[in-house]
Design a protein around this motif. Structure first.
Motif, short mmCIF file in Angstrom:
data_model
loop_
_atom_site.label_atom_id
_atom_site.label_comp_id
_atom_site.label_asym_id
_atom_site.label_seq_id
_atom_site.Cartn_x
_atom_site.Cartn_y
_atom_site.Cartn_z
N ASP A 23 15.81 -128.40 -0.28
CA ASP A 23 14.74 -129.09 -0.99
C ASP A 23 15.29 -129.77 -2.25
OD1 ASP A 23 12.82 -128.24 0.85
OD2 ASP A 23 12.49 -126.37 -0.23
N ALA A 26 17.00 -132.98 -1.33
CA ALA A 26 16.06 -134.06 -1.00
C ALA A 26 15.46 -134.67 -2.27
CB ALA A 26 14.96 -133.54 -0.09
N TYR A 247 7.10 -138.37 -3.64
CA TYR A 247 6.59 -137.00 -3.62
C TYR A 247 5.52 -136.79 -4.68
CZ TYR A 247 10.58 -136.12 -0.62
OH TYR A 247 11.49 -136.16 0.42
N SER A 274 3.57 -132.85 3.89
CA SER A 274 5.03 -132.94 3.82
C SER A 274 5.55 -133.63 2.57
CB SER A 274 5.56 -133.66 5.06
OG SER A 274 5.04 -134.98 5.12
N GLU A 275 4.70 -134.42 1.89
CA GLU A 275 5.14 -135.13 0.70
C GLU A 275 4.84 -134.35 -0.58
OE1 GLU A 275 6.84 -138.01 1.25
OE2 GLU A 275 6.54 -137.36 3.31
N VAL A 277 5.24 -131.36 -3.43
CA VAL A 277 6.11 -130.40 -4.10
C VAL A 277 5.15 -129.49 -4.87
CG1 VAL A 277 7.96 -130.05 -5.77
CG2 VAL A 277 7.98 -132.06 -4.28
N ARG A 306 7.51 -130.44 1.10
CA ARG A 306 8.87 -130.78 0.74
C ARG A 306 9.53 -129.60 0.00
NH1 ARG A 306 12.88 -132.70 2.61
NH2 ARG A 306 13.33 -130.50 2.33
#
Length: 374
Positions: A23, A26, A247, A274-275, A277, A306
């Motif tokens: 993570d 990314a 994100y 998924s986007e 945090v 994410r």
């Protein structure tokens, strides 16, 4: 008409050590991709220049590869980029900027303003930069904006990194001060600021752009870039915040008194995408059954989002009679479980809570099972 993109606080090279390695990698990569999108946007809107108001890099010690990658990411816009150092990448005698110059990594269309000197950009406007030459300064580096006489009739745009006094919180106001009303006093068409990581309007001609890729659990309108249009020196600036970040950083601070409130939190976690945090902090009380539901939901959200970090150390466990029966926690074991429940106070609270969970896992593993393979 003058058109610019105003951005700041890229902090290229930031390491997100609070997250798991994949993570963190990314999120590290996302900052380069944000610059690529910014360059593409500038080309699409045919702006005259991109102004970057400091903290381009996270630290003076970023790697050579990181420096080269940053300038490669900027290649999508061939017009002028105007950059100043901020507090993270101050223009020291030996700095990330001197290293970039030694590497010949800086393209010819990138103007590094390492000194407080006027710079004419695209023959359409003059930038007055206030670069930081040390991490913290207690005098206003934009003072010279007000005392420098005009050398031409071009609109003047200030570019600075710091804290507008009396506007932001006191802990931020302590260093790198910028006087409120500087744009009007210095007759600036626009004052482009960095340091505050969210987009923020100070007055009609003064804005913080914020970081283009969010990096904090704070609701401050980060993840944007400002598209600025100037009709002339005396005309007001037209500023349009444009989302650009990939994100979304979300924070959930949750207090539960009953298991039904845990169920509400579980439902919220099921909507994590998924986007996202995510940071989750849970306190209060719940049963062992509720804790199991929460743990499962956090594990599922961690695989779906994410990145997720959570803290449930403030959650007191109150095993119900149903919990005890399900665990077959009778006799001496049941007494131990009840004593541990009572010990969840003071300095021993976290140890007692962890002991309850460990005992519950052991007992849960010994429960009779039905179905395939039983």
């Amino acid at each position: 008409m003058i058109s610019i993109l105003h951005t700041a606080d890229w902090q290229i090279g930031r390491v997100f050590s609070q997250f798991e390695p994949d993570d963190a990698a990314a999120l590290f990569e996302a900052r380069f991709l944000a610059v690529e999108r910014l360059a593409s946007m500038a080309t699409q809107h045919q702006v005259d220049a991109i102004l970057v108001a400091g903290d381009v890099f996270e630290a003076q010690t970023v790697t050579e590869k990181t420096i080269r990658r940053l300038f490669n990411a900027m290649a999508g816009f061939t017009g002028p980029w105007v950059l100043i150092p901020g507090n993270h990448d101050a223009a020291l005698t030996e700095s990330v900027w001197t290293q970039a110059q030694r590497l010949h990594a800086v393209p010819s269309n990138v103007l590094l303003c390492l000194e407080p000197e006027p710079v004419v950009v695209a023959e359409k406007f003059t930038v007055l930069p206030a670069p930081l030459t040390q991490r913290n300064t207690y005098n206003d580096l934009t003072d010279w904006f007000s005392t420098t006489p005009r050398q031409d009739e071009l609109p003047r745009i200030g570019l600075a990194h710091g804290s507008v006094q009396g506007i932001l919180s006191e802990d931020i106001d302590s260093a790198n001060p910028i006087a409120a009303g500087r744009a009007e006093e210095a007759d600036l068409a626009y004052l482009a600021l960095g340091d505050w990581h969210g987009a923020k309007r100070i007055d009609d001609r003064t804005w913080y752009a914020g970081t283009p890729e969010a990096d904090r659990f704070k609701d401050n309108d980060s993840g944007q870039v400002l598209l600025v249009s100037l009709a002339g020196q005396g005309a007001p600036a037209t500023v349009t915040p444009v989302p650009i970040g990939r994100y979304t950083w979300r924070q959930m601070d949750w207090h539960a008194a009953v298991d039904a409130e845990i169920d509400v939190l579980v439902e919220k976690l099921e909507r994590i995408a998924s986007e996202d945090v995510l940071q989750v902090r849970v306190a209060g009380t719940c049963s062992l059954t509720g804790h199991r539901r929460l743990a499962d939901a956090l594990a599922a959200a961690s695989a779906r989002a994410r990145a997720v970090v959570w803290d449930t150390s403030g959650l007191r466990l109150e095993p119900t009679e149903e919990d005890m029966q399900a665990l077959h926690a009778d006799g001496f074991v049941g007494e131990v479980l009840q004593e541990l429940r009572a010990e969840q106070t003071g300095q021993t609270s976290e140890l007692a809570r962890d002991a309850i969970l460990a005992l519950a896992r052991i007992l849960d593993g010994r429960r009779p099972r039905t179905g395939a393979g039983a």
